[in-house]
Design a protein around this motif. Structure first.
Motif, PDB file in Angstrom:
ATOM      1  N   GLY A  65      96.221 -47.955  25.154  1.00  9.78           N
ATOM      2  CA  GLY A  65      94.736 -48.205  25.164  1.00  9.78           C
ATOM      3  C   GLY A  65      94.171 -47.430  26.386  1.00  9.78           C
ATOM      4  N   ALA A  66      94.808 -47.636  27.657  1.00  6.16           N
ATOM      5  CA  ALA A  66      94.132 -46.850  28.797  1.00  6.16           C
ATOM      6  C   ALA A  66      94.132 -45.406  28.538  1.00  6.16           C
ATOM      7  N   VAL A  67      95.107 -44.851  27.562  1.00  6.61           N
ATOM      8  CA  VAL A  67      94.954 -43.362  27.334  1.00  6.61           C
ATOM      9  C   VAL A  67      94.049 -43.194  26.607  1.00  6.61           C
ATOM     10  N   ALA A  68      93.896 -43.869  25.522  1.00  9.37           N
ATOM     11  CA  ALA A  68      92.683 -43.611  24.516  1.00  9.37           C
ATOM     12  C   ALA A  68      91.483 -43.745  25.241  1.00  9.37           C
ATOM     13  N   LEU A  69      91.294 -44.813  26.071  1.00  9.31           N
ATOM     14  CA  LEU A  69      89.856 -44.825  26.846  1.00  9.31           C
ATOM     15  C   LEU A  69      89.691 -43.582  27.743  1.00  9.31           C
ATOM     16  N   SER A  70      90.926 -43.191  28.472  1.00 12.31           N
ATOM     17  CA  SER A  70      90.553 -42.016  29.426  1.00 12.31           C
ATOM     18  C   SER A  70      89.976 -40.907  28.588  1.00 12.31           C
ATOM     19  N   LEU A  71      90.728 -40.621  27.404  1.00 11.03           N
ATOM     20  CA  LEU A  71      90.268 -39.534  26.572  1.00 11.03           C
ATOM     21  C   LEU A  71      88.892 -39.854  25.978  1.00 11.03           C
ATOM     22  N   TYR A  72      88.605 -41.076  25.659  1.00 11.40           N
ATOM     23  CA  TYR A  72      87.252 -41.277  25.227  1.00 11.40           C
ATOM     24  C   TYR A  72      86.254 -41.088  26.148  1.00 11.40           C
ATOM     25  N   LEU A  73      86.539 -41.471  27.633  1.00 14.73           N
ATOM     26  CA  LEU A  73      85.213 -41.289  28.700  1.00 14.73           C
ATOM     27  C   LEU A  73      85.431 -39.753  28.990  1.00 14.73           C
ATOM     28  N   SER A 116      66.237 -24.414  41.686  1.00 15.66           N
ATOM     29  CA  SER A 116      65.279 -24.360  40.550  1.00 15.66           C
ATOM     30  C   SER A 116      65.538 -25.388  39.363  1.00 15.66           C
ATOM     31  N   ASP A 117      64.643 -25.556  38.558  1.00 17.67           N
ATOM     32  CA  ASP A 117      65.008 -26.510  37.553  1.00 17.67           C
ATOM     33  C   ASP A 117      66.195 -26.704  36.943  1.00 17.67           C
ATOM     34  N   GLU A 118      66.766 -25.609  36.627  1.00 19.08           N
ATOM     35  CA  GLU A 118      68.229 -25.517  36.010  1.00 19.08           C
ATOM     36  C   GLU A 118      69.282 -25.853  36.860  1.00 19.08           C
ATOM     37  N   GLU A 119      69.104 -25.463  38.265  1.00 23.29           N
ATOM     38  CA  GLU A 119      70.009 -25.771  39.215  1.00 23.29           C
ATOM     39  C   GLU A 119      70.119 -27.198  39.766  1.00 23.29           C
ATOM     40  N   LEU A 120      68.913 -28.037  39.757  1.00 25.72           N
ATOM     41  CA  LEU A 120      68.531 -29.270  39.962  1.00 25.72           C
ATOM     42  C   LEU A 120      69.196 -30.138  38.872  1.00 25.72           C
ATOM     43  N   ALA A 121      68.947 -29.779  37.605  1.00 24.94           N
ATOM     44  CA  ALA A 121      69.771 -30.404  36.457  1.00 24.94           C
ATOM     45  C   ALA A 121      71.213 -30.468  36.414  1.00 24.94           C
ATOM     46  N   LEU A 122      71.746 -29.349  36.879  1.00 24.26           N
ATOM     47  CA  LEU A 122      73.233 -29.313  37.158  1.00 24.26           C
ATOM     48  C   LEU A 122      73.713 -30.228  38.368  1.00 24.26           C
ATOM     49  N   ALA A 123      72.805 -30.027  39.248  1.00 21.30           N
ATOM     50  CA  ALA A 123      73.229 -30.873  40.559  1.00 21.30           C
ATOM     51  C   ALA A 123      72.948 -32.332  40.428  1.00 21.30           C
ATOM     52  N   ARG A 124      72.727 -32.979  39.208  1.00 19.49           N
ATOM     53  CA  ARG A 124      72.517 -34.303  39.027  1.00 19.49           C
ATOM     54  C   ARG A 124      73.911 -34.745  38.309  1.00 19.49           C
ATOM     55  N   LEU A 125      74.797 -33.834  38.011  1.00 16.79           N
ATOM     56  CA  LEU A 125      75.995 -34.330  37.571  1.00 16.79           C
ATOM     57  C   LEU A 125      76.977 -34.786  38.336  1.00 16.79           C
ATOM     58  N   LEU A 126      76.759 -34.354  39.625  1.00 18.57           N
ATOM     59  CA  LEU A 126      77.995 -34.719  40.589  1.00 18.57           C
ATOM     60  C   LEU A 126      78.206 -35.870  40.775  1.00 18.57           C
ATOM     61  N   GLU A 127      77.383 -36.808  40.832  1.00 22.69           N
ATOM     62  CA  GLU A 127      77.607 -38.433  41.227  1.00 22.69           C
ATOM     63  C   GLU A 127      78.098 -38.970  39.931  1.00 22.69           C
ATOM     64  N   PRO A 128      77.485 -38.754  38.827  1.00 20.44           N
ATOM     65  CA  PRO A 128      78.069 -39.213  37.525  1.00 20.44           C
ATOM     66  C   PRO A 128      79.691 -38.842  37.413  1.00 20.44           C
ATOM     67  N   TYR A 129      79.868 -37.474  37.606  1.00 24.56           N
ATOM     68  CA  TYR A 129      81.232 -36.869  37.403  1.00 24.56           C
ATOM     69  C   TYR A 129      82.267 -37.462  38.554  1.00 24.56           C
ATOM     70  N   ARG A 130      81.615 -37.795  39.589  1.00 24.69           N
ATOM     71  CA  ARG A 130      82.668 -38.515  40.698  1.00 24.69           C
ATOM     72  C   ARG A 130      83.000 -40.102  40.138  1.00 24.69           C
ATOM     73  N   LYS A 131      82.068 -40.710  39.555  1.00 27.30           N
ATOM     74  CA  LYS A 131      82.218 -42.004  39.021  1.00 27.30           C
ATOM     75  C   LYS A 131      83.321 -41.876  37.711  1.00 27.30           C
ATOM     76  N   HIS A 132      83.039 -41.026  37.037  1.00 27.55           N
ATOM     77  CA  HIS A 132      83.906 -40.877  35.722  1.00 27.55           C
ATOM     78  C   HIS A 132      85.249 -40.669  36.295  1.00 27.55           C
ATOM     79  N   LEU A 133      85.557 -39.592  37.158  1.00 23.24           N
ATOM     80  CA  LEU A 133      86.784 -39.361  37.374  1.00 23.24           C
ATOM     81  C   LEU A 133      87.530 -40.592  38.141  1.00 23.24           C
ATOM     82  N   MET A 134      86.671 -41.130  39.097  1.00 27.68           N
ATOM     83  CA  MET A 134      87.379 -42.465  39.705  1.00 27.68           C
ATOM     84  C   MET A 134      87.972 -43.512  38.778  1.00 27.68           C
ATOM     85  N   LEU A 135      87.048 -43.581  37.430  1.00 27.30           N
ATOM     86  CA  LEU A 135      87.352 -44.685  36.493  1.00 27.30           C
ATOM     87  C   LEU A 135      88.502 -44.219  35.824  1.00 27.30           C
ATOM     88  N   ARG A 136      88.630 -42.763  35.491  1.00 29.50           N
ATOM     89  CA  ARG A 136      89.906 -42.333  34.817  1.00 29.50           C
ATOM     90  C   ARG A 136      91.078 -42.448  35.773  1.00 29.50           C
TER      91      ARG A 136
END
Length: 200
Positions: A65-73, A116-136
């Motif tokens: 279940g943990a493996v499946a949840l990790s892949l789903y995330l 730029s707007d595009e670079e700022l959009a990509l920069a917004r991914l840093l904190e969600p990415y961090r939380k995503h990895l910590m959970l996995r």
């Protein structure tokens, strides 16, 4: 759990994601070493008289279940819908520039304002990415802990091996590589091939 604690403390401790990853790997190896050492030297006999073989099946089911949840995330984080929502959300530059003590870092704020707007959009991914990895990472450690407990309960030190191996493989899949995630997000959502360095 170790990774849960580090997930909370790593910001104030200023630990990078990769430093946290190596700490997680060390923790999994320590669990395995302790199980083998304790049982090999006969220092602990935990629950041997009450051990139910069905616990192994429960542990294996929880691990799957943990493996499946990790892949789903992982798949959910990389989906176009999720990336688009994160990149075009309402997170302000001031919120993105806050440090581990919730203070706005003026240098980071000025840097963000120059993007730029595009670079700022990509920069917004840093904190969600961090939380995503910590959970996995926590899910990977959970598998190692299950193997550790089952080995002690059954008295069979070999029982911890498949759980530890599975946990390490799960951890390998969480190796932090934000630049690669940025490029994947760019191709998925923005469809522009130009590279961008990670803002961390």
């Amino acid at each position: 759990m170790l990774s849960t604690a580090l997930g909370t403390l790593s910001r104030p401790l200023r630990l990078s994601l990769r430093a946290t990853w190596f700490t997680m790997l060390g923790g999994i190896l320590v669990y395995t070493f302790l199980a083998w050492t304790i049982l090999a030297f006969g220092k602990a006999k935990i629950g041997l008289t009450h051990f139910d073989p069905g616990w192994i099946g429960i542990g294996a089911a929880l691990s799957l279940g943990a493996v499946a949840l990790s892949l789903y995330l992982q798949n959910r984080f990389r989906s176009r819908k999720q990336l688009d929502a994160l990149m075009h959300g309402t997170v302000s530059c001031a919120d993105m520039a806050r440090d581990s003590f919730n203070r706005v870092n003026l240098r980071d704020l000025r840097t963000l304002h120059r993007l730029s707007d595009e670079e700022l959009a990509l920069a917004r991914l840093l904190e969600p990415y961090r939380k995503h990895l910590m959970l996995r990472m926590s899910l990977g450690e959970l598998v190692a802990v299950l193997g550790f407990l089952l080995a002690l309960a059954s008295g069979n030190l070999l029982l911890s091996a498949p759980f530890s191996l599975c946990a390490i493989m799960m951890l390998v899949s969480t190796w932090p590589n934000f630049d690669k995630e940025l490029e994947r997000a760019r191709q998925t959502v923005l469809d522009t091939p130009a590279p961008l360095q990670a803002a961390s």
